[in-house]
Design an enzyme around this catalytic site. Structure first.
Site, PDB file in Angstrom:
ATOM      1  N   LYS A  31      69.304 112.528  49.549  1.00 25.69           N
ATOM      2  CA  LYS A  31      69.843 111.161  49.677  1.00 25.69           C
ATOM      3  C   LYS A  31      69.162 110.403  50.825  1.00 25.69           C
ATOM      4  O   LYS A  31      68.695 111.022  51.793  1.00 25.69           O
ATOM      5  CB  LYS A  31      71.367 111.179  49.821  1.00 25.69           C
ATOM      6  CG  LYS A  31      71.882 111.338  51.217  1.00 25.69           C
ATOM      7  CD  LYS A  31      73.344 110.904  51.327  1.00 25.69           C
ATOM      8  CE  LYS A  31      73.759 111.049  52.780  1.00 25.69           C
ATOM      9  NZ  LYS A  31      74.746 110.153  53.255  1.00 25.69           N
ATOM     10  N   LYS A  54      70.296 107.330  57.259  1.00 24.68           N
ATOM     11  CA  LYS A  54      69.899 106.610  58.479  1.00 24.68           C
ATOM     12  C   LYS A  54      69.106 107.510  59.404  1.00 24.68           C
ATOM     13  O   LYS A  54      68.194 107.095  60.084  1.00 24.68           O
ATOM     14  CB  LYS A  54      71.145 106.204  59.276  1.00 24.68           C
ATOM     15  CG  LYS A  54      71.960 105.101  58.728  1.00 24.68           C
ATOM     16  CD  LYS A  54      73.064 104.813  59.752  1.00 24.68           C
ATOM     17  CE  LYS A  54      74.390 104.544  59.084  1.00 24.68           C
ATOM     18  NZ  LYS A  54      75.200 105.745  58.821  1.00 24.68           N
ATOM     19  N   LYS A  97      74.719 119.364  57.724  1.00 21.90           N
ATOM     20  CA  LYS A  97      74.480 118.936  59.111  1.00 21.90           C
ATOM     21  C   LYS A  97      74.347 120.140  60.040  1.00 21.90           C
ATOM     22  O   LYS A  97      73.620 120.075  61.033  1.00 21.90           O
ATOM     23  CB  LYS A  97      75.566 117.963  59.584  1.00 21.90           C
ATOM     24  CG  LYS A  97      75.461 116.620  58.845  1.00 21.90           C
ATOM     25  CD  LYS A  97      75.915 115.419  59.644  1.00 21.90           C
ATOM     26  CE  LYS A  97      75.487 114.137  58.921  1.00 21.90           C
ATOM     27  NZ  LYS A  97      76.073 112.915  59.427  1.00 21.90           N
TER      28      LYS A  97
HETATM   29  N1  AQP Z   1      72.045 107.233  50.160  1.00 20.30           N
HETATM   30  C1  AQP Z   1      73.224 106.675  49.960  1.00 20.30           C
HETATM   31  N2  AQP Z   1      73.515 106.095  48.788  1.00 20.30           N
HETATM   32  C2  AQP Z   1      74.724 105.508  48.569  1.00 20.30           C
HETATM   33  N3  AQP Z   1      75.697 105.456  49.498  1.00 20.30           N
HETATM   34  C3  AQP Z   1      75.451 106.028  50.697  1.00 20.30           C
HETATM   35  N4  AQP Z   1      76.186 106.145  51.818  1.00 20.30           N
HETATM   36  C4  AQP Z   1      75.486 106.835  52.762  1.00 20.30           C
HETATM   37  N5  AQP Z   1      74.269 107.147  52.267  1.00 20.30           N
HETATM   38  C5  AQP Z   1      74.218 106.670  50.992  1.00 20.30           C
HETATM   39  C6  AQP Z   1      77.527 105.602  51.982  1.00 20.30           C
HETATM   40  O1  AQP Z   1      77.517 104.767  53.140  1.00 20.30           O
HETATM   41  C7  AQP Z   1      78.810 104.781  53.734  1.00 20.30           C
HETATM   42  C8  AQP Z   1      78.683 104.981  55.211  1.00 20.30           C
HETATM   43  O2  AQP Z   1      78.124 106.246  55.474  1.00 20.30           O
HETATM   44  P1  AQP Z   1      78.181 106.831  56.934  1.00 20.30           P
HETATM   45  O3  AQP Z   1      77.316 106.067  57.840  1.00 20.30           O
HETATM   46  O4  AQP Z   1      79.593 106.896  57.374  1.00 20.30           O
HETATM   47  O5  AQP Z   1      77.743 108.331  56.799  1.00 20.30           O
HETATM   48  P2  AQP Z   1      76.677 109.062  55.939  1.00 20.30           P
HETATM   49  O6  AQP Z   1      77.164 109.177  54.530  1.00 20.30           O
HETATM   50  O7  AQP Z   1      76.402 110.361  56.640  1.00 20.30           O
HETATM   51  O8  AQP Z   1      75.417 108.088  55.982  1.00 20.30           O
HETATM   52  P3  AQP Z   1      73.959 108.395  56.451  1.00 20.30           P
HETATM   53  O9  AQP Z   1      73.166 107.143  56.225  1.00 20.30           O
HETATM   54  O10 AQP Z   1      73.437 109.631  55.781  1.00 20.30           O
HETATM   55  O11 AQP Z   1      74.142 108.586  58.006  1.00 20.30           O
HETATM   56  P4  AQP Z   1      73.642 109.775  58.928  1.00 20.30           P
HETATM   57  O12 AQP Z   1      72.174 109.907  58.693  1.00 20.30           O
HETATM   58  O13 AQP Z   1      73.984 109.356  60.327  1.00 20.30           O
HETATM   59  O14 AQP Z   1      74.417 110.993  58.515  1.00 20.30           O
HETATM   60  C9  AQP Z   1      79.610 105.883  53.040  1.00 20.30           C
HETATM   61  O15 AQP Z   1      80.502 105.282  52.135  1.00 20.30           O
HETATM   62  C10 AQP Z   1      78.566 106.675  52.303  1.00 20.30           C
HETATM   63  O16 AQP Z   1      79.085 107.239  51.113  1.00 20.30           O
END
Ligand code: AQP
Length: 337
Positions: free
Chosen positions: A202, A205, A120
């Site tokens: 990965k 969002k 990040k």
């Molecule tokens: N690609 C993924 N595959 C499987 N699990 C995933 N998680 C996130 N991306 C994947 C799981 O979703 C839960 C919530 O995640 P989060 O919103 O708290 O944070 P993150 O992991 O940073 O998710 P994003 O989608 O990548 O959000 P942004 O883009 O805002 O940083 C967690 O249990 C995570 O493991």
């Protein structure tokens, strides 16, 4: 309810998700889909973690809207507020309070090693703020406040979870048994759903390329279109093998939503091209997500109901977590006013 959980020794679960946009298929398959079925066996706390979301600059109006929508999505994905405690993180002040205490039990060096912080920081070089750095301490507080035994997350959160465990162990070794040591609960399938445009990354969002991720509220035709344009390889054989990142990702998604094993999928698509396979994956995902979208639309029409649920959730979460915080304060030498 909190007392009931303690006296019957039902195991406790905590997990959270950031309201940084509509949940992706990755969030859904890797985490949220698995939370509902745990509600009967465990005592569950599920949170929309908006305090984590502000580690990246957010538009206030959008964050408010996204937080309510994320709460509705949580319920639409099967979280029953009568069975689980479903709440919004910033409504429960114990999270910030325990986070401060735990930050004094967490080393600069160990936070510097967190891959999410490195990723990040690289993505937002203009705003490498202290919150981004101490994100895992707040996450440790989220989990440890509820004495969680299990934390259902995608594999990307494994490192943060290990840190939470280390911090808990460190605190317990100084002050005696205070925190339950949490274990991860990582799904066998789809623990890391990859981007449809770059299957070595990965699915996220916040990906700037909308074709890279399936948002769980995407329209059916958009979902099919995104799968049709997914990056694969030039082999045209549906098989799970090293080096076929795009196809491996699609097979994992298809397997997670249909329950079919990899061999069965390979058999199903013998002699067929990637075109047929991509459409089949898209249609299976559309079927999986249809009830979520319908339930979400219903819930968003009833904001009063959502408000009642998140207020009650916050009250229950606060009552339970305050007991942990009081115990911690007493142990470290703070006394009540
Ligand atoms: N690609 C993924 N595959 C499987 N699990 C995933 N998680 C996130 N991306 C994947 C799981 O979703 C839960 C919530 O995640 P989060 O919103 O708290 O944070 P993150 O992991 O940073 O998710 P994003 O989608 O990548 O959000 P942004 O883009 O805002 O940083 C967690 O249990 C995570 O493991």
């Amino acid at each position: 309810m909190a007392e009931a959980a303690q006296s019957t020794r039902k195991k406790i679960i905590f997990s959270g998700i950031q309201p940084t946009g509509t949940f992706t298929l990755g969030n859904y398959l890797g985490a949220v889909k698995n939370w509902g079925p745990l509600q009967d066996e465990y005592f569950c706390y599920y949170s929309i973690v908006n305090m984590h979301a502000i580690t990246v600059r957010q538009d206030p109006k959008l964050l408010r809207e996204n937080t309510l929508a994320a709460y509705a999505l949580l319920l639409a994905c099967g979280i029953d507020p009568q069975k689980s405690v479903a709440f919004i993180q910033s409504h429960v002040k114990t999270h910030a309070e325990l986070s401060w205490v735990l930050s004094c039990f967490c080393q600069f060096g160990e936070l510097s090693r967190m891959t999410q912080f490195k990723d990040k920081s690289a993505k937002h070089p203009e705003d490498i703020n202290a919150g981004l750095f101490t994100y895992p301490v707040l996450m440790a507080a989220d989990i440890l406040l509820y004495q969680a035994d299990l934390v259902p997350v995608g594999i990307d959160q494994k490192q943060h979870l290990e840190l939470a465990r280390n911090v808990a162990q460190r605190f317990n070794s100084v002050y005696g048994n205070t925190f339950t040591l949490p274990d991860g609960y990582i799904p066998k399938l789809a623990a890391k759903v990859m981007s449809l445009q770059d299957p070595t990354k990965k699915m996220s969002k916040s990906d700037e390329n909308p074709k890279a991720c399936i948002a769980i509220l995407d329209k059916p035709e958009t979902i099919i279109k995104k799968f049709k344009s997914a990056v694969t390889d030039s082999e045209a054989v549906v098989a799970y093998r090293e080096g076929k990142d795009g196809i491996n990702n699609l097979m994992s998604i298809y397997s997670a939503v249909t329950g079919k094993g990899f061999e069965e999928i390979e058999q199903e698509f013998v002699g067929k091209g990637y075109g047929d396979f991509k459409v089949a994956v898209g249609e299976a995902v559309v079927d999986e997500l249809r009830p979520v979208r319908e339930r979400f639309d219903e819930l968003m029409k009833n904001k009063d109901y959502l408000e009642t649920c998140y207020r009650e959730g916050a009250a229950k979460a606060e009552a339970f977590s305050q007991r942990t915080l009081d115990k911690v304060h007493k142990k470290i030498g703070f006394f009540a006013k």
